[in-house]
Design an enzyme around this catalytic site. Structure first.
Site: not given
Length: 308
Positions: A7-9, A12, A102, A185, A268
């Site tokens: 992923g290159a969001g 990332g 998460n 977290k 999510e």
């Protein structure tokens, strides 16, 4: 050491880009459309720590040529199944999988698919997004990754990973208590997201409303009770910080899940709230507020799923 970033969001792309800047061997695994755009425009980062324009190595799933030393998994939780199929060919006998996801459900899913020995525990903190120009924009100075072996040991492979990650471009921490940190977290994300969803506002707006502080602290107590039932004791320092964060006057803080909800995107809910609720109920706990929050979020999630 070779790293494959899945992923290159915004997340990332940011951390992978900073590692490339530091001379690390990093390749991005992306979809064909994202690859074409990045090849044409490059990977641009806008940050208070300095901007960057990069031409990263890019591959699609069919172009993986063998195992990588590290797979950095940065997709959303609801994309996990598809991502596992895409990067499977990159996982070999000595590969470490370090997920930024998460909650804890993804750890069970990844362990079942690739083996528990491949996993490295991790938490990631950054506030970034992709703007209308396709650039990764970092919105504040928070940028830290904490990682470690799930059993708390310090192994040669985790020391090698630590050396690879320590570039000075962002904060890193090798922890002997990573499992507790991951649960902590999760507590904060579930409490914050549930508070935002039920009250439809920021922490400051919730605090200013009648019963708002009580709502936030009751939700925190429910999330902590699930964590303790799982055999993990949150630190007192974390609990003090969480109470302060969740009841701060005038705070604009909202969860990324709530921001996704406001934008009309998928959330999510099942991974952050639903799984915590399911674990608590399995342990015999009564969790009325987490239950209400999950119902609230799933009404929204089911509505947008029906329109797509």
């Amino acid at each position: 050491m070779r790293m494959l970033v899945v992923g290159a969001g915004s997340t990332g792309g940011y951390f992978g880009g900073r590692l490339i800047e530091a001379g690390r061997d990093v390749t991005f695994l992306v979809r064909a459309a994202r690859k074409a755009r990045l090849q044409a425009d490059g990977l641009d980062i806008v940050s208070p720590f300095g901007n960057a324009s990069l031409k990263p190595k890019l591959i699609t799933a069919t172009e993986i040529d063998g195992p990588y030393d590290v797979v950095l998994l940065t997709v959303k939780a609801y994309s996990l199944d598809a991502a596992m199929k895409d990067f499977a060919a990159a996982v070999g006998k000595g590969t470490m999988i370090m997920p930024f996801l998460n909650g804890m459900r993804h750890m069970d899913v990844l362990a079942e698919r690739f083996g528990a020995g491949t996993l490295v525990g991790c938490t990631c903190h950054i506030f970034a997004s992709i703007d209308e120009k396709g650039r990764i924009v970092q919105h504040n100075r928070l940028q830290e990754i904490t990682y470690g072996e799930l059993d708390g040991s310090v192994t040669p492979r985790i020391e090698a990973l630590d050396a690879f990650m320590k570039t000075g471009a962002f904060g890193t921490r090798l922890s002997r208590h990573i499992r507790r940190r991951m649960w902590e977290k999760w507590i904060l994300l579930a409490t914050l997201g549930s508070s935002n969803a039920l009250a439809r506002g920021s922490i400051g707006e919730i605090e200013a409303a009648p019963g708002g502080t009580h709502l936030a602290l009751r939700l925190l107590g429910e999330a902590v009770s699930v964590t303790r039932a799982a055999g993990v004791e949150p630190s007192e320092a974390f609990l003090d910080t969480a109470r302060t964060t969740l009841t701060a006057k005038g705070s604009p803080l909202t969860s990324s899940m709530y921001r996704d909800l406001q934008a009309g995107n998928a959330v999510e809910a099942e991974q952050i709230v639903g799984d915590l609720l399911a674990r608590g109920r399995k342990a015999g706990l009564d969790l009325p507020l987490l239950g209400a929050a999950f119902t609230n979020l799933m009404v929204y999630q089911n509505r947008i799923s029906a329109t797509r």
